[in-house]
Design a protein around this motif. Sequence first.
Motif, PDB file in Angstrom:
ATOM      1  N   ASN A 168       0.808  -1.226   0.000  1.00 46.78           N
ATOM      2  CA  ASN A 168       0.000   0.000   0.000  1.00 46.78           C
ATOM      3  C   ASN A 168       0.836   1.269   0.000  1.00 46.78           C
ATOM      4  O   ASN A 168       0.362   2.321  -0.427  1.00 46.78           O
ATOM      5  N   GLU A 214       2.578   4.176  -1.061  1.00 45.83           N
ATOM      6  CA  GLU A 214       2.439   4.727  -2.414  1.00 45.83           C
ATOM      7  C   GLU A 214       3.773   4.863  -3.129  1.00 45.83           C
ATOM      8  O   GLU A 214       3.890   4.560  -4.326  1.00 45.83           O
ATOM      9  N   ARG A 218       5.004   1.354  -3.991  1.00 48.95           N
ATOM     10  CA  ARG A 218       4.098   0.789  -4.990  1.00 48.95           C
ATOM     11  C   ARG A 218       4.391   1.363  -6.386  1.00 48.95           C
ATOM     12  O   ARG A 218       4.532   0.609  -7.359  1.00 48.95           O
ATOM     13  N   ASN A 219       4.522   2.669  -6.474  1.00 49.57           N
ATOM     14  CA  ASN A 219       4.779   3.301  -7.766  1.00 49.57           C
ATOM     15  C   ASN A 219       6.133   2.887  -8.330  1.00 49.57           C
ATOM     16  O   ASN A 219       6.288   2.691  -9.544  1.00 49.57           O
TER      17      ASN A 219
END
Length: 396
Positions: A223, A225, A228-229
């Motif tokens: 989760n 960010e 994740r990116n």
Amino acid sequence: MDIFVRPGDSLWRYSEVFNISLQLILDSNRHINPPFLRVGQRVKIPGFIITNYQIKQGDSFWQITQSRNIPLVAILLVNPGLNPNQLQIGQIIHIPVRITWRLVDGKQNYTYDIMMKDIRTLIDAYPFLQSSTIGYSVLEHEIPELLIGNGTKRVHYNGSFHANEWITTPIILTFLNDYLLALTNQSTIRGLSTLPLYRQTTLSIVPMVNPDGVNLVIQGPPNDEVLRNQLIRWNSGSTNFSGWKANIHGVDLNDQFPAKWELESARNSKTPGPRDYGGERPLSEPEAIAMADLTKKRNFARVLAFHTQGKVIYWGFENLEPPESEVLVNEFSRVSGYEPINSAGSYAGYKDWFIQDWRRPGFTVELGSGTNPLPISQFNDIYEEVLGIFLAALYM
């Protein structure tokens, strides 16, 4: 299962009552000095659980012991202070039950959390099985090692170096579960008695070298960010991580070892990604460092790294392997049908480094066939193929 020492008890007596090896009871109670048992002291009996039974009208101890094929003294041992002649309707008593079923369910998407839960369950049921943490992943997941046996021959198995080869983890733990069952039930596996293997060999298992990567393949990106990116960018913009082999840093952990690492690095990817990037230097990743440190500590006689796929066994590295390696791989091939291949033509792998630095047998076993991650529908077939290798690595 725990029982409490009564006057006159001995571990040998418990071995007779529960029909289980004294060695396994001793190894389940390493904190106990057998000649000096104390009344009231807690003793662990491996391979049993306790269930509750409510006394009904007409019940007697004789009926209860006969219907469950359990000696009267076994029930008394788990019910301190119980008077068998004064049972009361509605009274709850404890019944020892021998475990005869697998506790590990490998036929599922086998995440890190499922593995850790299964390890705790196995250790609770079989306390002669030992566990320790050898290090932590990038995302600070514990990397457990399991030890079973007390022999002088030290053998090592590992799985899930590569994230999308995670089926190796439940395959290995299913074998461990079957080994534990055979030991505590005094049964055989493919006709082999397991207690001599236990006495001759200390088996080390690291079932999941790459926990972050396994969870990434099965559950998708985390989760957070930023992370994740970054992962999606390394994965060519895709949220489908089924082709991901690396750890969460995008480093291939089986290209991390100082066995001609420079040659492997020169011909592979130079940036993080799903596969084949060996990092900026050998042993840069915490998972690889943990495996290297463990291997130095344990001084293994032989190591087997389980991967997928291809039904082949790689057993050499730069002609540094000892003659024993060929003898072993021929037996592994005989019992599995897998093809022995001396070299994969690659470098920097875990078994390469082991062969190079110890000049002892090291193997990469490629389970099953198809496209990784292999479907769980192959589980039974793969397990039956590799079972002979698991056993041969112990008896050879």
